[in-house]
Design an enzyme around this catalytic site. Structure first.
Site, PDB file in Angstrom:
ATOM      1  N   GLU A 234      17.241-105.979  45.829  1.00 18.92           N
ATOM      2  CA  GLU A 234      17.542-105.805  44.399  1.00 18.92           C
ATOM      3  C   GLU A 234      16.894-106.922  43.579  1.00 18.92           C
ATOM      4  O   GLU A 234      16.341-107.875  44.107  1.00 18.92           O
ATOM      5  CB  GLU A 234      19.055-105.831  44.152  1.00 18.92           C
ATOM      6  CG  GLU A 234      19.673-104.470  43.876  1.00 18.92           C
ATOM      7  CD  GLU A 234      19.344-103.918  42.495  1.00 18.92           C
ATOM      8  OE1 GLU A 234      18.483-104.491  41.781  1.00 18.92           O
ATOM      9  OE2 GLU A 234      19.918-102.890  42.116  1.00 18.92           O
TER      10      GLU A 234
ATOM     11  N   ARG B 243      32.146-108.449  41.408  1.00 16.32           N
ATOM     12  CA  ARG B 243      30.993-109.325  41.630  1.00 16.32           C
ATOM     13  C   ARG B 243      29.918-109.020  40.603  1.00 16.32           C
ATOM     14  O   ARG B 243      29.867-107.928  40.019  1.00 16.32           O
ATOM     15  CB  ARG B 243      30.415-109.131  43.027  1.00 16.32           C
ATOM     16  CG  ARG B 243      29.714-107.784  43.267  1.00 16.32           C
ATOM     17  CD  ARG B 243      28.788-107.867  44.468  1.00 16.32           C
ATOM     18  NE  ARG B 243      28.176-106.611  44.868  1.00 16.32           N
ATOM     19  CZ  ARG B 243      27.063-106.112  44.336  1.00 16.32           C
ATOM     20  NH1 ARG B 243      26.461-106.725  43.322  1.00 16.32           N
ATOM     21  NH2 ARG B 243      26.549-104.972  44.797  1.00 16.32           N
TER      22      ARG B 243
ATOM     23  N   ASN C 141      26.208-108.012  39.421  1.00 15.25           N
ATOM     24  CA  ASN C 141      25.186-107.111  39.924  1.00 15.25           C
ATOM     25  C   ASN C 141      23.867-107.499  39.256  1.00 15.25           C
ATOM     26  O   ASN C 141      23.424-108.637  39.394  1.00 15.25           O
ATOM     27  CB  ASN C 141      25.587-105.647  39.674  1.00 15.25           C
ATOM     28  CG  ASN C 141      24.819-104.681  40.552  1.00 15.25           C
ATOM     29  OD1 ASN C 141      24.551-104.979  41.709  1.00 15.25           O
ATOM     30  ND2 ASN C 141      24.468-103.529  40.018  1.00 15.25           N
TER      31      ASN C 141
ATOM     32  N   ASN D 173      24.088-102.433  35.540  1.00 14.72           N
ATOM     33  CA  ASN D 173      22.833-102.317  36.268  1.00 14.72           C
ATOM     34  C   ASN D 173      21.625-102.589  35.381  1.00 14.72           C
ATOM     35  O   ASN D 173      21.550-103.604  34.731  1.00 14.72           O
ATOM     36  CB  ASN D 173      22.762-100.959  36.975  1.00 14.72           C
ATOM     37  CG  ASN D 173      22.526-101.110  38.463  1.00 14.72           C
ATOM     38  OD1 ASN D 173      21.749-101.945  38.894  1.00 14.72           O
ATOM     39  ND2 ASN D 173      23.209-100.308  39.259  1.00 14.72           N
TER      40      ASN D 173
ATOM     41  N   ASP E 253      19.867 -96.800  38.703  1.00 19.78           N
ATOM     42  CA  ASP E 253      20.088 -98.159  39.198  1.00 19.78           C
ATOM     43  C   ASP E 253      19.291 -99.146  38.341  1.00 19.78           C
ATOM     44  O   ASP E 253      19.576 -99.318  37.169  1.00 19.78           O
ATOM     45  CB  ASP E 253      19.710 -98.225  40.682  1.00 19.78           C
ATOM     46  CG  ASP E 253      20.328 -99.391  41.422  1.00 19.78           C
ATOM     47  OD1 ASP E 253      20.438-100.481  40.837  1.00 19.78           O
ATOM     48  OD2 ASP E 253      20.692 -99.240  42.595  1.00 19.78           O
TER      49      ASP E 253
END
Length: 305
Positions: free
Chosen positions: A17, A111, A113, A162, A216
């Site tokens: 990522e 958490r 991202n 995202n 995403d």
């Protein structure tokens, strides 16, 4: 269009990522979230370096710090930390905690991202529920860190924070909450860093909700077109946000496409991260480069502390 998709050597990340292209270093930095690792692809060497951050379980994103060599901000759980890494060593270290969010006990399952710096060096980063149902419990928030240390909430009621992108020419900000199945466009004041008037520019819902595509990560090219990665769709969609029209569908040999960033000496190579999470078979987790797309990206911004 005859573009070419190729894997980067030794580029595996279980949950790859957060790709960031550093123009000065001619390197692509990205993370393996659940391994707490930083990775760097060196363009000249055609080699990927892997580094475990000591004492860090989750590394959600990595963004270099303006004016500080080998220093980065990294999302670690509900903290954003400053990390030192020379880009080569197999271990890296946390220098300090920059800030922490959602300290209430209820949010210990959250958490960070995705995170990026806007063109003025402000860090935008958001949270998601990490344990439990992030589609039901929208406990995430999108935050903004400004030079000098001010942290503010940009958006609440977020499922999975995202993709992020900005267009200075049109004064727009693009944002993805995966659980909304869409890409939103905001008017963006680059002087204040305040987004306003959201509207949907790309909808990934299907007639059967079980088939909804999960947007995403996100990037933008110099013409203002968006490149939207789909976590369950094998595909990056190139779209014109003004019309909502799909201009290109880039298909991959693995399902979970997580994000993309433009890089290379001419910013005309699209680097793409993927995930092998949920027992996806090889080549899932590979990081790819795409050439021949006939488009260029914009230089990515570093964080100003």
């Amino acid at each position: 269009m005859s573009y070419k998709i190729e894997p980067l050597p030794n580029s595996y990340a279980h949950l790859g990522e957060g790709p960031h292209w550093d123009v000065e270093k001619q390197s692509l930095y990205y993370v393996d979230i659940e391994a707490g690792k930083l990775l760097r692809y060196d363009y000249q060497e055609d080699k990927v370096y892997h580094s475990k951050i000591e004492g860090v379980d989750l590394a959600a994103f990595v963004v270099p710090i303006e004016g500080q060599n080998d220093k980065f901000v990294v999302g670690d759980g509900r903290r954003v930390v400053v990390v030192s890494w020379d880009g080569i060593s197999e271990t890296s270290k946390v220098d300090r905690v920059l800030f922490e969010v959602q300290p209430d006990e209820q949010y210990v399952v959250n958490r960070f991202n995705d995170g990026k710096a806007d063109p003025r060096g402000r860090l935008f980063a958001g949270t998601m529920r990490y344990v439990g149902d992030e589609f039901k419990d929208r406990w995430g928030e999108l935050y903004k860190y400004e030079k000098g240390g001010k942290v503010s909430v940009v958006k609440s009621d977020v499922g999975i924070s995202n993709g992020l992108a900005w267009n200075e020419k049109s004064k727009k900000f693009y944002y993805i909450d995966t659980t909304d199945y869409e890409v939103k466009e905001y008017n963006y004041d680059f002087d204040t860093g305040v987004p306003s008037k959201p509207k949907v520019v790309f909808n990934l819902r299907k007639s059967n909700p079980k088939d909804n595509l999960l947007p995403d990560g996100l990037t933008i090219d110099s013409e203002g077109n968006l490149y939207v990665a789909t976590f369950n769709g094998h595909t990056i969609y190139k779209i014109n946000p003004s019309t909502g029209k799909v201009l290109l569908e880039i298909k991959f040999p693995c399902k979970q496409i997580t994000s993309a960033a433009w890089g290379g000496p001419n910013l005309d190579i699209l680097y793409v991260t993927t995930s092998a999470k949920f027992e996806q078979p090889a080549p899932a987790g590979t990081t790819y480069k795409i050439t021949g797309l006939g488009a260029k990206g914009l230089p990515m911004s570093k964080v100003q502390l």
